[in-house]
Design an enzyme around this catalytic site. Structure first.
Site, PDB file in Angstrom:
ATOM      1  N   ARG A   1      68.186  56.847  54.700  1.00  0.00           N
ATOM      2  CA  ARG A   1      69.108  56.998  56.049  1.00  0.00           C
ATOM      3  C   ARG A   1      68.731  58.123  57.079  1.00  0.00           C
ATOM      4  NH1 ARG A   1      74.194  53.854  54.416  1.00  0.00           N
ATOM      5  NH2 ARG A   1      73.407  53.971  52.437  1.00  0.00           N
TER       6      ARG A   1
ATOM      7  N   HIS B   1      67.061  54.054  42.092  1.00  0.00           N
ATOM      8  CA  HIS B   1      68.689  54.530  43.495  1.00  0.00           C
ATOM      9  C   HIS B   1      69.524  54.327  42.420  1.00  0.00           C
ATOM     10  CE1 HIS B   1      70.617  52.524  47.389  1.00  0.00           C
ATOM     11  NE2 HIS B   1      71.005  52.915  46.689  1.00  0.00           N
TER      12      HIS B   1
ATOM     13  N   ASN C   1      66.820  58.588  44.461  1.00  0.00           N
ATOM     14  CA  ASN C   1      67.098  57.810  45.762  1.00  0.00           C
ATOM     15  C   ASN C   1      69.030  57.630  45.947  1.00  0.00           C
ATOM     16  OD1 ASN C   1      66.749  54.806  47.195  1.00  0.00           O
ATOM     17  ND2 ASN C   1      67.003  56.260  48.447  1.00  0.00           N
TER      18      ASN C   1
ATOM     19  N   LYS D   1      60.328  50.833  42.260  1.00  0.00           N
ATOM     20  CA  LYS D   1      61.491  51.454  42.659  1.00  0.00           C
ATOM     21  C   LYS D   1      62.406  50.272  42.091  1.00  0.00           C
ATOM     22  CE  LYS D   1      63.753  53.203  46.807  1.00  0.00           C
ATOM     23  NZ  LYS D   1      64.666  52.374  46.800  1.00  0.00           N
TER      24      LYS D   1
ATOM     25  N   PRO E   1      61.289  53.115  51.928  1.00  0.00           N
ATOM     26  CA  PRO E   1      61.637  51.662  52.249  1.00  0.00           C
ATOM     27  C   PRO E   1      62.693  51.114  53.395  1.00  0.00           C
ATOM     28  CG  PRO E   1      60.758  51.426  49.744  1.00  0.00           C
ATOM     29  CD  PRO E   1      61.366  53.155  50.247  1.00  0.00           C
TER      30      PRO E   1
ATOM     31  N   GLN F   1      55.028  49.377  49.588  1.00  0.00           N
ATOM     32  CA  GLN F   1      56.539  47.938  48.531  1.00  0.00           C
ATOM     33  C   GLN F   1      55.358  47.033  49.337  1.00  0.00           C
ATOM     34  OE1 GLN F   1      60.448  47.700  49.281  1.00  0.00           O
ATOM     35  NE2 GLN F   1      60.310  49.325  47.578  1.00  0.00           N
TER      36      GLN F   1
ATOM     37  N   CYS G   1      65.855  45.580  46.051  1.00  0.00           N
ATOM     38  CA  CYS G   1      66.510  45.027  47.519  1.00  0.00           C
ATOM     39  C   CYS G   1      67.726  44.145  46.873  1.00  0.00           C
ATOM     40  CB  CYS G   1      65.822  44.808  48.476  1.00  0.00           C
ATOM     41  SG  CYS G   1      65.989  43.906  49.614  1.00  0.00           S
TER      42      CYS G   1
END
Length: 335
Positions: free
Chosen positions: A238, A174, A214, A142, A20, A73, A103
């Site tokens: 990306r 991540h 990730n 996530k 996302p 998400q 995030c």
């Protein structure tokens, strides 16, 4: 939920997923990515629970049926509000509901959600428990390996244990810390060092969890290496946006074992034309779709001209599918 994508199917397709990404993985981007790969799991941009529940912005949940398998998400930190947002997501037809605990943006921190929630694993467990109670589709998380001065070796296993106890069976990690002070969201994607080893050790420590990795994954061969190293899934960000053909065109063969040929990006571009026509007929603009197509031919002859034709022409009044046709014609000459 579609019959096709039940829990065991989502576990399979999440061997590869596209992350996302705010302002990038909107419905037009996902439609394009789905044309490149039938199987790869796709995620929406983060949608905040307050926007859906308090703001009534249910239009943010719109998507095309062709996008399945597709996950929503959510961002938020209030269990009841997230539960209601999850209900809305399930009603809209999403195959999975994912909670954002990764995030690092200031806007997200001010709403007490995203990576800052790594500091409150008990609250995250309460949130996912409420979401699971509210919906029958799978609820996933996530996260980062930690934030600020936390010790990931201590924090991450405790976090995973807490959310596993709340019923979460699938997590994407991540493999970087998030620094909530001193680094911008962009810097948080590059500057904190990657720690793939820690994430791989978490898979060994939590064999019952389906864990995806990730962060910094730039190619399909690299994704394969991480799967062969023991990860259940790989999420690409990306690289999947800027060079979608390189990541997704061979995914159905390489990752999922299909006999189908590698997807032809020219065929994908032509296949987008009816979608573009429908979008324009509904009052949309060409640039809203074509901006996601700029990297379709990345690294191939004529790619720079393709990008220039679309980026310069798509914003002009009346721009439509013929611009894409013209760019394809120029591309063929360059090849």
């Amino acid at each position: 939920m579609t019959e096709k994508y039940k829990k065991q199917d989502l576990s399979r397709v999440s061997c590869l997923s596209v992350a996302p990404m705010m302002d990038w993985t909107d419905r037009h981007c996902r439609f394009l990515h789905r044309m490149l790969s039938r199987e790869t799991l796709l995620y929406t941009e983060m949608v905040t629970a307050p926007a859906l529940v308090r703001g009534g912005a249910v239009h943010l949940l719109d998507f095309s049926p062709e996008e399945h398998p597709v996950a929503l998400q959510l961002g938020g930190s209030d269990p009841e509000e997230l539960a209601e947002a999850a209900r809305l997501g399930q009603a809209a037809g999403y195959d999975e509901i994912n909670l954002n605990v990764g995030c690092p943006s200031d806007r997200v921190q001010s709403g007490t959600f995203g990576a800052v929630l790594m500091k409150q694993p008990g609250l995250v467990a309460d949130c996912v428990a409420a979401m699971r109670e509210a919906v029958s589709v799978e609820v996933t998380v996530k996260c980062r390996i930690g934030v600020d001065d936390q010790d990931p070796e201590t924090v991450l296993p405790d976090f995973l244990d807490r959310i596993r106890g709340a019923g979460v069976g699938r997590v994407t990690i991540h493999a970087r810390k998030a620094w909530l002070q001193g680094l911008s969201p962009k810097e948080n994607r590059d500057i904190p060092p990657l720690d793939y080893g820690l994430v791989l050790r978490m898979k060994q420590a939590f064999p019952d969890l389906h864990l995806s990795i990730n962060g910094g994954i730039a190619s399909l061969p690299q994704a394969v290496e991480l799967l062969e190293a023991g990860m259940d899934g790989v999420m690409v960000g990306r690289a999947a946006y800027h060079a979608p053909t390189d990541i997704l065109a061979a995914a159905d063969r390489v990752i999922y074992g299909h006999d189908a040929p590698v997807t032809d990006p020219v065929a994908v571009a032509r296949g987008m034309l009816p979608y573009i026509e429908r979008h324009l007929a509904q009052g949309g603009k060409l640039a809203q779709v074509s901006r996601h197509m700029l990297g379709l031919f990345a690294g191939r002859p004529g790619a720079r001209h393709w990008r220039r034709v679309l980026s310069e022409g798509a914003h002009r009044p009346g721009a439509g599918p013929e611009l894409v046709e013209a760019a394809l014609s120029d591309l063929a000459q360059a090849a």
